[in-house]
Design an enzyme around this catalytic site. Structure first.
Site, PDB file in Angstrom:
ATOM      1  N   PHE A  74       0.805  -1.233   0.000  1.00 40.90           N
ATOM      2  CA  PHE A  74       0.000   0.000   0.000  1.00 40.90           C
ATOM      3  C   PHE A  74       0.838   1.285   0.000  1.00 40.90           C
ATOM      4  O   PHE A  74       2.037   1.236   0.146  1.00 40.90           O
ATOM      5  CB  PHE A  74      -1.112  -0.021   1.053  1.00 40.90           C
ATOM      6  CG  PHE A  74      -0.745  -0.128   2.511  1.00 40.90           C
ATOM      7  CD1 PHE A  74       0.544   0.044   2.961  1.00 40.90           C
ATOM      8  CD2 PHE A  74      -1.749  -0.392   3.441  1.00 40.90           C
ATOM      9  CE1 PHE A  74       0.836  -0.034   4.324  1.00 40.90           C
ATOM     10  CE2 PHE A  74      -1.469  -0.476   4.809  1.00 40.90           C
ATOM     11  CZ  PHE A  74      -0.174  -0.301   5.233  1.00 40.90           C
ATOM     12  N   GLU A  75       0.173   2.394  -0.206  1.00 41.55           N
ATOM     13  CA  GLU A  75       0.787   3.724  -0.386  1.00 41.55           C
ATOM     14  C   GLU A  75       1.774   3.731  -1.563  1.00 41.55           C
ATOM     15  O   GLU A  75       2.840   4.312  -1.503  1.00 41.55           O
ATOM     16  CB  GLU A  75       1.466   4.206   0.906  1.00 41.55           C
ATOM     17  CG  GLU A  75       0.548   4.059   2.109  1.00 41.55           C
ATOM     18  CD  GLU A  75       0.292   5.315   2.909  1.00 41.55           C
ATOM     19  OE1 GLU A  75       0.844   6.362   2.580  1.00 41.55           O
ATOM     20  OE2 GLU A  75      -0.495   5.221   3.865  1.00 41.55           O
ATOM     21  N   GLY A  76       1.381   3.075  -2.628  1.00 38.71           N
ATOM     22  CA  GLY A  76       2.257   2.924  -3.798  1.00 38.71           C
ATOM     23  C   GLY A  76       3.084   1.667  -3.617  1.00 38.71           C
ATOM     24  O   GLY A  76       3.846   1.557  -2.663  1.00 38.71           O
TER      25      GLY A  76
END
Lengths: 112, 478
Positions: B401-403
Site C-alpha cells: 500500500f501507499e504505492g
C-alpha cells in the site's frame, strides 16, 4: 515505460546509496561529537552495512550493465566496477557481526 | 521566495556528497522529542498491547475508543497547527510517533492512516472554513478520517479513477457516483477524503462526511493481517456533497493525492522501522530463553549472524528515516499557514525520491526482520500464541500500500532523469567525472570509516554511470 528491469536495478542502487550514506554520515557525526570509543557499536554497524551493501550494489550493477552497456564498452566498465568494489570490500565481517549480536543480546533490545 | 526555493535539492544525494553536519541524526533528539516518544510508547504498551486479542478480533468500537484516548494524549495532533487545535510539531516528532506506534499492528495502521493521509489534505489544502471546522475534531479524535483513492479498476494507475462528480443545477452540491476499494478505517470514519472526476474529466478532491446522503460501505474485507484496522469498499450513489466541501481546486486533485502520499510514504518508513525493532526484540528474547544442545540458541554464531543482519538494516533504516524527517521539516516547517498551493505543492514534492526510499527500505527491512525473527522461533513461530506470527502477517501489506514498492522504485530514476532533462542537474558532466573516478584505484587511508566513505562515493559513481548508459539505451529505443 520501456526498460523497467533496468529502472528497477537503478532504483536498487539508489536506495542502497541513500541508506549507506545516511548511516556513514550519522556515525561520523557521532564520532566527531563524542569520541571513537563511545561510537564503537555504530562503527561496527556501519562497517558491516557497507560491506554487505557493496556486494549487492556490485551484483545489481553487473545485472544492469550487462543489459544496457554496448558490447565494446561492457568489459571495460564491468572490470572497473569489479576492481573498485574489490578494493573496498576486503573487510571480514564475521567477527564484527558476532560482536554486534553480543552487544544486542546484552542490551536485550535495539541499541546503537 | 524563489531564492529560498533553490535551497532545497530533492534527490541531490544521487549526484553529490553531503557533509556529516548537514544531516540530522537520532543522537540530536531534543527533550521534547523524547517526551512525545515516551508518551507514545507508554500508550502503546499500557493501552494497546494488552487489548491485542480483542483488536485482532476486529472490535472496532474498542479501536475507535483507543484512537480517542490517543487524541486525549495529543498523539493525533502532532501535524496539525496549534491554531486549529493541534500541537504543530516538527516532522521529526511525526517520525518518532510513527516509529513508536510501529509495534501495534493493525492499530498502528488505523492511527497513522488517520493522522497522515486522512488529515494532511485538509491541513495543507483546506479552506479557512474546512480547517476551522474539521481540524480540531481530527486533532482530538472526535472525528476519525479515511482516504479514498483506490478503485476496483485503478490501483497504481490512480489517476484513471472512474468516480465522477457533477455540480447540481442549483449549484449547491456536487453529486458523486462511483466506488472506492480497500478503504482503511472505513467502518468507523467520520470524514472521507474522496477523489472524483468533475464532469468525468477533472480529477478533484472532496471531503465527504459519513452522514451525507448517498454514501454506503461494503462488507469488511477478510485480510491476511492488520486486522485491527477496518478495510471496506465505499460506495457513492448520487452522494450529495456541499460545494464548500470541495478540497483544493477543481482539476488539481492529483496534486493533493500525490503530495499527501509522499508524507504517507515517509510515515510508513517510520512505522515499519519501529515494527522491525519490535520484531527483533521478540527474536532476542526468544533466542536467549530457548535452549537446544545444552545452551541458549542466542549463543550459536548462526543466530548471531541473523541478529547482526537485522541490527545493521535497522540502523540504516533509522539513519535514513531521521535524515529525511529533517529534510522535510526544513522544506515544510514554515508553510503550516501558507495559502500558496503552488509553493506547497513544490515543497511537498521536493523530497519525493527520499520519501519513496523511506517506504521501500523500511518495508523491506521489516519483511526481512519479521521473516528471520519468525525463523528463529522455529515451530513456535508458526503458532498464533507467539507474537511474531502476527508481526509476520502484518508486515506483508507494507510493500503494497501507499504505492507498491515497484511504483516507488520506478519513481526514483525517473525523477532524476526528468530533473536532468529540464537542465536542473548537469548529468553529462557528472557522468564524465564518475567515469574518470571509476578508472582510478582507491587510496586507502587509516582514518575511521575512510573505507566506508570511499564506498559511498564509489556507489554514487556506479549509479551515475549506470543511469547514463540506461538513458542512452532508452533514447535508442525511442
Amino acid at each position: 515505460m520501456n526498460e523497467q528491469e533496468a529502472l528497477m536495478r537503478l532504483a536498487d542502487i539508489a536506495i542502497d546509496l541513500y541508506a549507506m550514506e545516511s548511516a556513514v554520515l550519522r556515525t561520523i557525526k557521532a564520532i566527531e561529537s563524542s569520541n571513537i570509543k563511545s561510537a564503537s557499536l555504530k562503527i561496527k554497524l556501519t562497517e558491516a552495512l557497507v560491506t554487505d551493501t557493496l556486494l549487492r550494489v556490485e551484483m545489481n550493477a553487473r545485472k544492469l550493465l550487462s543489459s544496457v552497456a554496448s558490447e565494446h564498452t561492457k568489459t571495460y566498465i564491468l572490470n572497473n566496477i569489479f576492481n573498485r568494489c574489490s578494493e573496498l570490500s576486503v573487510e571480514d565481517t564475521v567477527g564484527t557481526k558476532r560482536e554486534i549480536a553480543e552487544a544486542v543480546n546484552q542490551a536485550e533490545d535495539y541499541i546503537s | 521566495m524563489s531564492n529560498k526555493n533553490q535551497l532545497y535539492h530533492g534527490a541531490a544525494f544521487l549526484y553529490r556528497s553531503t557533509l556529516p553536519h548537514e544531516v540530522f541524526t537520532p543522537e540530536e533528539f531534543t527533550d521534547e522529542h523524547h517526551m512525545i516518544a515516551n508518551t507514545a510508547k507508554n500508550f502503546i504498551q499500557k493501552e494497546v498491547h494488552p487489548r491485542n486479542i480483542e483488536i485482532e478480533k476486529q472490535d472496532f468500537t474498542l479501536v475507535k475508543s483507543l484512537l480517542t484516548k490517543a487524541g486525549d494524549l495529543g498523539l493525533l495532533a502532532h501535524s496539525i497547527p496549534e491554531k486549529y487545535g493541534g500541537l504543530g510539531l516538527d516532522k521529526i516528532t511525526k517520525g518518532l510517533v510513527g516509529e513508536c506506534l510501529g509495534s501495534a499492528g493493525g492499530y498502528s495502521v488505523a492511527h497513522s492512516n488517520h493522522t497522515c493521509i486522512a488529515t494532511l489534505p485538509i491541513t495543507y489544502f483546506g479552506t479557512q472554513w474546512q480547517k476551522e471546522y474539521y481540524l480540531p475534531k481530527l486533532a482530538t479524535g472526535v472525528f476519525i478520517g479515511a482516504y479514498c483513492l483506490t478503485e476496483p479498476a485503478s490501483g497504481s494507475d490512480a489517476l484513471s479513477a472512474k468516480t465522477t462528480a457533477k455540480l447540481n443545477e442549483e449549484g449547491t452540491h456536487y453529486i458523486l457516483n462511483g466506488s472506492k476499494l480497500y478503504i482503511t478505517n472505513a467502518a468507523f470514519s467520520d470524514t472521507f477524503i474522496v477523489y472524483a472526476k468533475v464532469d468525468g474529466i477533472s480529477f478533484t478532491a472532496f471531503i465527504v462526511e459519513k452522514d451525507f446522503p448517498g454514501i454506503s460501505l461494503g462488507p469488511e474485507e477478510r485480510k491476511m493481517g492488520i486486522k485491527g484496522s477496518s478495510t471496506t469498499a465505499v460506495y457513492f450513489e448520487n452522494c450529495e456533497v456541499p460545494v464548500r466541501n470541495l478540497l483544493g481546486e477543481v482539476g488539481k486533485g492529483h496534486h493533493i493525492a500525490l503530495n499527501v502520499l509522499n508524507l504517507g510514504r515517509f510515515n510508513l518508513g517510520s512505522a515499519t522501522m519501529g515494527a522491525s525493532k519490535f520484531s527483533m526484540k521478540l527474536a532476542i528474547d526468544y533466542t536467549k530463553e530457548r535452549k537446544q544442545f545444552g545452551k541458549s540458541i542466542a549463543e550459536f554464531t548462526a543466530t548471531k549472524e541473523k541478529i547482526a543482519d537485522m541490527m545493521t538494516r535497522i540502523y540504516a533504516a533509522e539513519s535514513l528515516q531521521y535524515r529525511t524527517a529533517s529534510l522535510l521539516e526544513n522544506a515544510l516547517g514554515d508553510l503550516e499557514h501558507s495559502e500558496d498551493h503552488r509553493l506547497l505543492d513544490k515543497r511537498m514534492m521536493e523530497y519525493a525520491v527520499e520519501c519513496a526510499i523511506c517506504k521501500v527500505y523500511g518495508s523491506e527491512t521489516l519483511d526481512q526482520v519479521a521473516d528471520e525473527s519468525l525463523q528463529l522461533h522455529g515451530g513456535y513461530g508458526y503458532i498464533k500464541d507467539y507474537a511474531i506470527e502476527q508481526v509476520y502477517r502484518d508486515s506483508r501489506i507494507n510493500r503494497i500500500f501507499e504505492g507498491t514498492n515497484e511504483i516507488n522504485r520506478l519513481l526514483i530514476p525517473i525523477s532524476l532523469l526528468s530533473q536532468a532533462s529540464k537542465g536542473m542537474v548537469p548529468l553529462q558532466e557528472l557522468v564524465k567525472e564518475a567515469s574518470k573516478a571509476l578508472a582510478q584505484p582507491a587510496t586507502l587511508q587509516s582514518a575511521a570509516l575512510s573505507r566506508e566513505q570511499q564506498a559511498v562515493t564509489l556507489v554514487r559513481n556506479i549509479f551515475l554511470l549506470s543511469i547514463d548508459l540506461t538513458y542512452q539505451k532508452l533514447e535508442n529505443i525511442l
